[in-house]
Scaffold this active site. Structure first.
Site, mmCIF file in Angstrom:
data_model
loop_
_atom_site.group_PDB
_atom_site.id
_atom_site.type_symbol
_atom_site.label_atom_id
_atom_site.label_comp_id
_atom_site.label_asym_id
_atom_site.label_seq_id
_atom_site.Cartn_x
_atom_site.Cartn_y
_atom_site.Cartn_z
ATOM 1 N N GLU A 325 0.831 -1.196 0.000
ATOM 2 C CA GLU A 325 0.000 0.000 0.000
ATOM 3 C C GLU A 325 0.868 1.250 0.000
ATOM 4 O O GLU A 325 1.800 1.370 0.801
ATOM 5 C CB GLU A 325 -0.876 0.046 1.251
ATOM 6 C CG GLU A 325 -1.778 -1.155 1.456
ATOM 7 C CD GLU A 325 -2.341 -1.193 2.871
ATOM 8 O OE1 GLU A 325 -3.463 -1.693 3.026
ATOM 9 O OE2 GLU A 325 -1.668 -0.758 3.823
ATOM 10 N N CYS A 326 0.573 2.190 -0.857
ATOM 11 C CA CYS A 326 1.163 3.520 -0.868
ATOM 12 C C CYS A 326 2.688 3.464 -0.837
ATOM 13 O O CYS A 326 3.308 3.166 -1.844
ATOM 14 C CB CYS A 326 0.598 4.348 0.294
ATOM 15 S SG CYS A 326 0.773 6.132 0.059
#
Length: 450
Positions: A325-326
């Site tokens: 994620e991210c």
């Protein structure tokens, strides 16, 4: 038990300062407090944890439904003598800023929590009472039970208290004067993390000692007394856990505690490791979780740890179930630009190059819908996400469609494969039934093929 939610008319009013001071004071008085954060914020819970020495928990009414939020609050508040939740942004600012959904008021209403309004008087007196009165009447019930004054000297507090009581019926429960200890530095994602602030415990101790002198304890208890939450039995966990490698260090520090608990409940044995310092993934790992954080601030150190970059790339290439994620997504790319404009090699498991955008990109809540079946979602399935990043990628992927809940703006993003979820969108597995189990079961199946 004592329970309350600290909210404010706007960001920058001092909610985190006052929350930390109150938590430290409650702990000093032996009440074993626990802490919560309204919304998807990762940084404020780090401050709560630095005060209490135990995790703070997010309660998010976009990433979870109301029943789930009530269950999470009950589970994590049980056994404590006090529960303090910190609001986000302005009191009524929810999804998109134009609706109260998922804002501080919505959380207080869902949990029936008394709200303590944190306000900075500035140069106002009667006008401040008018502002508070407006917040009281904007929604019914407002749940506002008292006022805490921040950066307010003793003479001003003495002047304001009777005016606010006369005009709003609310007590001023306490105040903090201007204090150097309360000034926490900020950067592009908000406050510096708790671990980066010098002598944080000393700062918060000074704030708590000051609040101890000004808090009207009897009035505070009267405003915030609530029934104890019922005890909740921990869900049974599978007898044969499967090991998931979870990145956790200064570069990868954005992870919801509730997601980790959901993974444990699904049968995961979480093995934390540092992409900055470790040379290989934890032994026996059958799944890999790369959460968000600040890889751009540590791009050089991540790049120089060549053995770890290769180990991560090899795991993804072999099909080890991986959620990135991210910041974790940026780490899987070919390269990453640091704050000075220098580009550093990353794991190279994905085609994109991370670069500095110079502003927030696709900020806020969205709904993610899979266009192709993969590790966490089948084609057509959707899940709520949150994005908050100043860096972008030259190849963000096209396997999902993200859509804003208010504006309806949409874009393609992310990579979805049988063994991979990789995108900028932060997931909240505690709010999406079955997602954690799906990740853990995929890791178990992958381990069985070795």
């Amino acid at each position: 038990m004592i329970a309350c939610l600290l909210a404010a008319p706007a960001s920058g009013s001092g909610k985190t300062t006052m929350t930390c001071a109150l938590l430290a004071l409650l702990a000093k008085r032996g009440l074993s407090p626990c802490a919560f954060k309204c919304g998807p914020d990762y940084i404020d819970p780090m401050f709560h944890r630095s005060v209490l020495g135990v995790p703070s928990h997010n309660l998010d009414l976009f990433l979870s439904d109301e029943a789930t939020v009530r269950a999470l609050y009950t589970r994590y508040a049980a056994g404590h003598g006090a529960a303090v939740a910190e609001g986000a942004m302005g009191f009524y600012d929810g999804v998109g800023g134009s609706t109260p959904e998922a804002g501080a008021w919505h959380l207080a209403h869902t949990l029936d929590l008394p709200v303590l309004l944190v306000v900075r008087p500035g140069g106002s007196c009667l006008t401040l009472a008018a502002l508070i009165r407006g917040l009281q009447t904007f929604r019914t019930p407002s749940h506002i039970a008292g006022v805490l004054l921040n950066e307010c000297g003793p003479s001003m507090a003495a002047t304001l208290a009777p005016v606010i009581r006369r005009e709003t019926g609310l007590p001023v429960l306490g105040w903090l004067p201007p204090m150097e200890q309360a000034r926490f530095p900020s950067r592009h994602l908000g406050l510096y993390t708790a671990a980066e602030i010098q002598d944080l415990n000393g700062r918060i101790g000074a704030l708590a000692a000051q609040l101890d002198k000004t808090l009207d304890w009897p009035a505070f208890l009267a405003a915030c007394q609530r029934p104890d939450p019922p005890a909740v039995s921990a869900p049974p966990r599978p007898e044969s856990p499967v090991r998931l490698a979870v990145a956790r260090d200064e570069a990868f520090c954005f992870c919801y505690e509730e997601t980790l608990d959901e993974l444990r409940n699904a049968g995961a044995d979480l093995a934390f490791f540092s992409p900055l310092r470790d040379k290989d993934l934890p032994a026996g790992a059958a799944g890999l979780y790369l959460p968000g954080g600040y890889p751009e601030l540590h791009a050089a150190a991540l790049a120089l740890n060549t053995p770890m970059r290769r180990a991560v790339a090899r795991a993804v290439e072999r099909g080890m179930p991986t959620v990135a994620e991210c910041g974790g997504f940026l780490y899987l790319g070919k390269s990453l630009e640091d704050g000075d404009g220098q580009h550093w090699p990353m794991a190279g498991a994905l085609p994109g190059a991370g670069y500095k955008k110079g502003r927030l990109a696709r900020f806020g809540y969205a709904r993610l819908t899979a266009g192709t079946s993969g590790l966490l979602l089948d084609a057509g399935q959707s899940a709520p996400i949150h994005e908050f990043h100043h860096w972008d990628s030259t190849a963000c992927g096209t396997d999902f469609t993200a859509r804003k809940p208010v504006s309806g703006r949409s874009w393609e993003c992310g990579f979805s494969r049988p063994g991979l979820y990789a995108a900028f969108g932060h997931l909240y597995m505690a709010g999406t039934p079955g997602m954690a189990a799906r990740f853990v079961n995929a890791a178990r199946q992958w381990a069985g093929k070795l």
